[in-house]
Enzyme design. Sequence first.
Site, PDB file in Angstrom:
ATOM      1  N   SER A 434       0.824  -1.201   0.000  1.00  0.00           N
ATOM      2  CA  SER A 434       0.000   0.000   0.000  1.00  0.00           C
ATOM      3  C   SER A 434       0.865   1.260   0.000  1.00  0.00           C
ATOM      4  CB  SER A 434      -0.956  -0.044   1.190  1.00  0.00           C
ATOM      5  OG  SER A 434      -2.018   0.850   1.038  1.00  0.00           O
ATOM      6  N   ASP A 520      -9.582  -3.575  -6.423  1.00  0.00           N
ATOM      7  CA  ASP A 520      -9.019  -2.639  -5.457  1.00  0.00           C
ATOM      8  C   ASP A 520      -9.438  -1.209  -5.787  1.00  0.00           C
ATOM      9  OD1 ASP A 520      -7.494  -1.261  -3.608  1.00  0.00           O
ATOM     10  OD2 ASP A 520      -5.715  -2.501  -3.907  1.00  0.00           O
ATOM     11  N   HIS A 566      -8.077  -5.301  -1.365  1.00  0.00           N
ATOM     12  CA  HIS A 566      -6.841  -4.580  -1.043  1.00  0.00           C
ATOM     13  C   HIS A 566      -5.944  -5.567  -0.304  1.00  0.00           C
ATOM     14  CE1 HIS A 566      -4.417  -1.032  -0.890  1.00  0.00           C
ATOM     15  NE2 HIS A 566      -4.375  -0.980   0.426  1.00  0.00           N
TER      16      HIS A 566
END
Length: 598
Positions: A434, A520, A566
């Site tokens: 991330s 995502d 995610h």
Amino acid sequence: MYFEEDGSIYRFQQTKEGSREVLLSLEDIGFHDYQIQRIRISTDQKFLATGLKSPSSEESTCIVLNLKNLQVMHFIRNVFSFEWAADNVLFHTIQENLQCLQVYLTDFNNENSTKLVYTEEDPRFFVDLYCTRDKRFLTLNSNSKTTSEVWLVDMQQPFKSPFLVHQRVPGMIYHVEHRNDFLYILTTYGEPAEYKLMKTPISSKIGQWEVVYKVKDNTKLVDLEILKDYCIMLLKQHTLLYLEVVSLCNETISQSIKLPDWACAFELQHHLEYDTGSFIFYLTSPIQPPVLFAYSFLEHRLSIDAKQQITDTQVYKIKRLEAKSKDGTMVPITIFFKACKEELTMNPLLIHVYGAYGMDLNMTFKAEKRMLIEDGWILAYCHVRGGGELGCKWHRDGILDKKRNGLEDLQTCVVHLHELGYSQPCYTSIEASSAGGVLAGALCNSKPYLFKAMVLEAPFLDVLNTMTKSSLPLTTEEWEEWGNPLSDSKYYKYIQSYCPYENIKSQNYPSVLITAYKNDQRIPLDGLLRFMTKLRKAVADYYQSSHLPESRIPNLYLDIQPGGSHCDSLSWEESVKKVAMHLAFLHEELKLNKLKRL
């Protein structure tokens, strides 16, 4: 007692042997791919509400069950949080496009009628719900990255309009608990701008808030629990863990306990009772499975479950180091390795980094990390600025026009480890996910010779283009972390100076494996496709112009997972496959098979 197990919710009467009863099976109601995230029981135990989440979606579905006839009586889609207020009243928030701005009330005494009770107008904020430990108030929490606002609902009068604790102040964050007609407010209000626990009568002004407890300098408040007579502070000081017990009767620290050196993270027991006689929690590390601890308020003593095995610290070493960054700041590093008589310069090294949003690196137990240690790897966790390991200031020193501090910190950590004899560049790799992809990707551009391979999961690599698209779900609220390049050319140029996508150039890169998720919403797939296309072209141009053999061209892989939304959102089976692929990639790129044969 109500609990979840293997996709079902059970009820168990502790005074009655053999009373375990299935209340709800996800398989039976057609939600077999979903996970149970939370369970809430109404005060009279007439209704149960549970949140169900699919691995392929950010939003949850709330199901309300009648506990008398075990019939599903209500579905609420796109829910983020929900709490019962009074016997038949459920408050819930609705999440759309990663934003949560509205709170609704559903009355199950009035034909399940639903009405809007709160709306947040500023898209930088996110609204969620929380019940105070004593069940006296429901808190409506509206938080941005840098400020917050809390509204209270009286649980005894749930239909009355919420009332405001204190209007938002730029730079001030606060959270609210309640005990004995006083609000206990955890806040960054005042100087220094670190967390403090303050106490005030209900409906008082901010000037009447009194300090009960201050977090020390260079200390991270990991979590806080307000109980009937005590407040538990879970702290991290220079990456070491502490527990401090504050007596709320006389507002003094009754005990301060340094926790074992091997511990790197807390895991709290769910459903902690307000009037409990002990505080139960777990300690863990990347190579140590969770170990149960209990603090007794009566005996003022911390005990450990004697049945649990603790990793032998004589065999599995943990060291806490510091590296001096470019501006002189000392940056903590936590490393793990297996003791051996030989030097560690030939051992593979895996660097971990995050450095954003004031969040700590994830240092909970991972089976694959323990396996790597067994296989001779060195694991290094670099606690760079932008993260939260040393408190709020540590975060502030790594955001906006100070974001490059995190990059300098990461570079310093890698170089320092090599200088101390922990591996060398040809056996070094980096792992990030991330927002951690920003620093890892930036180092890949600026100092590609420091490591051989990089594994990124759902990485944020196209900062500049993302921050200039205000139509994306998270961009507006992210400006408080990265800066707004649309309104300030200073931020445009500054983001451009470190953005991984913007700084790809023709040079010799490490090998790269990126795992992306088709669904995502946080890290859109098209940005990662653009990044990989540009990187492959830069690598091809370099090797063509340098006339180097094709055998030396780095491998650049983009693995697109059809499931998941995610990071860490895959099913267990798919997660195992993903981890196996990451490890196989590192093993191959660092030539570990060849190294072992030699």
